[in-house]
Scaffold this active site. Structure first.
Site, mmCIF file in Angstrom:
data_model
loop_
_atom_site.group_PDB
_atom_site.id
_atom_site.type_symbol
_atom_site.label_atom_id
_atom_site.label_comp_id
_atom_site.label_asym_id
_atom_site.label_seq_id
_atom_site.Cartn_x
_atom_site.Cartn_y
_atom_site.Cartn_z
ATOM 1 N N TYR A 150 0.832 -1.207 0.000
ATOM 2 C CA TYR A 150 0.000 0.000 0.000
ATOM 3 C C TYR A 150 0.866 1.256 0.000
ATOM 4 O O TYR A 150 0.729 2.113 -0.875
ATOM 5 C CB TYR A 150 -0.922 -0.024 1.223
ATOM 6 C CG TYR A 150 -1.977 1.052 1.219
ATOM 7 C CD1 TYR A 150 -3.000 1.047 0.278
ATOM 8 C CD2 TYR A 150 -1.970 2.068 2.178
ATOM 9 C CE1 TYR A 150 -3.981 2.038 0.282
ATOM 10 C CE2 TYR A 150 -2.940 3.046 2.191
ATOM 11 C CZ TYR A 150 -3.951 3.032 1.244
ATOM 12 O OH TYR A 150 -4.921 4.012 1.256
ATOM 13 N N PHE A 196 -14.021 0.089 16.906
ATOM 14 C CA PHE A 196 -14.321 0.463 18.295
ATOM 15 C C PHE A 196 -15.824 0.712 18.489
ATOM 16 O O PHE A 196 -16.420 0.275 19.467
ATOM 17 C CB PHE A 196 -13.519 1.695 18.724
ATOM 18 C CG PHE A 196 -12.037 1.430 18.958
ATOM 19 C CD1 PHE A 196 -11.494 0.174 18.744
ATOM 20 C CD2 PHE A 196 -11.191 2.443 19.405
ATOM 21 C CE1 PHE A 196 -10.136 -0.076 18.968
ATOM 22 C CE2 PHE A 196 -9.834 2.207 19.631
ATOM 23 C CZ PHE A 196 -9.304 0.941 19.402
HETATM 24 N N1 UDP Z 1 -6.198 0.120 15.819
HETATM 25 C C1 UDP Z 1 -6.414 -0.515 17.042
HETATM 26 N N2 UDP Z 1 -7.455 -1.373 17.138
HETATM 27 C C2 UDP Z 1 -8.293 -1.655 16.094
HETATM 28 C C3 UDP Z 1 -8.061 -0.997 14.844
HETATM 29 C C4 UDP Z 1 -6.998 -0.132 14.755
HETATM 30 O O1 UDP Z 1 -5.689 -0.290 18.019
HETATM 31 O O2 UDP Z 1 -9.222 -2.474 16.285
HETATM 32 C C5 UDP Z 1 -5.071 1.075 15.729
HETATM 33 C C6 UDP Z 1 -4.025 0.714 14.673
HETATM 34 O O3 UDP Z 1 -3.047 -0.146 15.222
HETATM 35 C C7 UDP Z 1 -3.480 2.085 14.323
HETATM 36 C C8 UDP Z 1 -4.662 3.027 14.511
HETATM 37 O O4 UDP Z 1 -5.596 2.308 15.320
HETATM 38 O O5 UDP Z 1 -2.453 2.457 15.208
HETATM 39 C C9 UDP Z 1 -5.341 3.398 13.214
HETATM 40 O O6 UDP Z 1 -5.571 2.219 12.505
HETATM 41 P P1 UDP Z 1 -6.499 2.141 11.218
HETATM 42 O O7 UDP Z 1 -6.474 0.725 10.741
HETATM 43 O O8 UDP Z 1 -7.814 2.755 11.484
HETATM 44 O O9 UDP Z 1 -5.811 3.089 10.138
HETATM 45 P P2 UDP Z 1 -4.270 3.358 9.754
HETATM 46 O O10 UDP Z 1 -3.998 4.713 10.291
HETATM 47 O O11 UDP Z 1 -3.404 2.312 10.371
HETATM 48 O O12 UDP Z 1 -4.272 3.289 8.279
#
Ligand code: UDP
Length: 316
Positions: A150, A196
């Site tokens: 990605y 969440f």
């Molecule tokens: N995250 C988390 N729990 C979840 C989903 C995401 O702790 O159930 C964390 C993930 O590790 C990251 C942040 O939330 O640090 C944002 O993740 P997301 O997948 O929404 O988007 P990203 O910014 O990684 O593309």
């Protein structure tokens, strides 16, 4: 205008379909291969005489002539798995969408007046070593890692766009979209807000990956779309623009806010951290503010409550 939205059944694409359908007289063509997008996201508009859905794949080079024949005024490209949950599983498809798909779109507008919006991403900055990130930061990306399909795919797409603009004087505008959220994001998308909220609504554990100290800033979808439309409807811009908010939270703070707003008893549990998870991400949006005269308007609390309403309505 004749508009094409690739990836029009996905989260951002389908919200754009809705907005253009409701606020303009545009004829809207949607191309999606339905790998992560959902027909239900555009179901309400599918019978409209101004909306046409075509199941197809931008990775396939036969798309070039199909698009050329339609003589679109504007193409918005959102066709690519964007959630780590999907692109980690579908890495080659993700790379192909980002690179071959974008090459096909660029070929399809060569020698025409069609304008192209390309959705790039904050992931081009990788695990940034400067904070906040402005457009002139080159990033800190692992080129040989699980997220590379990605991150590097989207970086290659930007490079390709630069070369096509340089060689063929195309009108392509690049938005680097930071974390965005809102209605029409699939419950199973795997991203923080959808996870969440749905975990809290269903009394399931709220899954924080790693320590929860990772930080992100969250832009509500309507603000994201406003910026994209301003970019496309204003004067020519040849360099990428960050789209996002400067309101930054830790993952743990997001979990606590969701719990509080929903008055939920779901326990917060700490799970294994994601590999190469960027630790701190917030856009510098001065360029967007100056060039587009744009500022995000929706607060996190407002955006969250609209998102909660959407997911609640789907539980009934
Ligand atoms: N995250 C988390 N729990 C979840 C989903 C995401 O702790 O159930 C964390 C993930 O590790 C990251 C942040 O939330 O640090 C944002 O993740 P997301 O997948 O929404 O988007 P990203 O910014 O990684 O593309």
């Amino acid at each position: 205008m004749r508009i094409l939205i690739t990836g029009g059944c996905g989260f951002i694409g389908s919200n754009l379909v809705e907005k253009l359908h409701n606020e303009t007289d545009d004829e809207i063509f949607i191309i999606d291969n339905l790998s992560t997008g959902k027909m239900e996201n555009i179901q309400e508009y599918i019978d409209s005489s101004r909306v046409k859905f075509i199941k197809d794949d931008i990775r396939d080079s036969s798309i070039i002539n199909k698009i050329r024949k339609q003589k679109f005024d504007v193409i918005y490209n959102f066709a690519c798995p964007a959630s780590p949950k999907y692109y980690l599983k579908n890495s080659i498809e993700t790379w192909e969408c980002s690179v071959l798909g974008v090459r096909n779109l660029l070929e399809s507008i060569k020698g025409t007046k069609t304008k192209l919006f390309h959705s790039s991403t904050s992931e081009v900055y990788g695990d940034a070593t400067i904070h906040p990130q402005s457009e002139d930061y080159w990033g800190n990306v692992n080129p040989y890692g699980v997220r590379a399909c990605y991150d590097e795919g989207k970086r290659a797409a930007e490079a390709l766009i630069f070369n096509y603009i340089d060689s063929y004087q195309l009108d392509v505008r690049i938005g680097r979209i930071f974390n965005t959220y809102g209605p029409k994001m699939n419950e199973q998308d795997g991203r923080i807000i959808s996870n969440f909220v749905n975990q809290a609504l269903n009394n399931n554990d709220i899954t924080v990956y790693g320590t929860g100290e990772q930080r992100r800033s969250f832009c509500f979808i309507t603000d994201t779309l406003d910026a994209i439309l301003l970019m496309m409807n204003g004067k020519k811009i040849t360099s990428p623009i960050n789209v996002g908010t400067t309101y930054e939270l830790s993952v743990l703070e997001v979990a606590e806010i969701v719990k509080r707003v929903l008055n939920s008893n779901s326990p917060i549990v700490f799970c294994e951290s994601m590999q190469d998870d960027p630790q701190k991400r917030r856009p510098n949006i001065e360029k967007a503010e100056k060039i587009l005269n744009w500022k995000p308007k929706v607060t996190f609390e407002e955006g969250l409550s609209k998102t909660i309403e959407y997911y609640k309505s789907r539980m009934m």
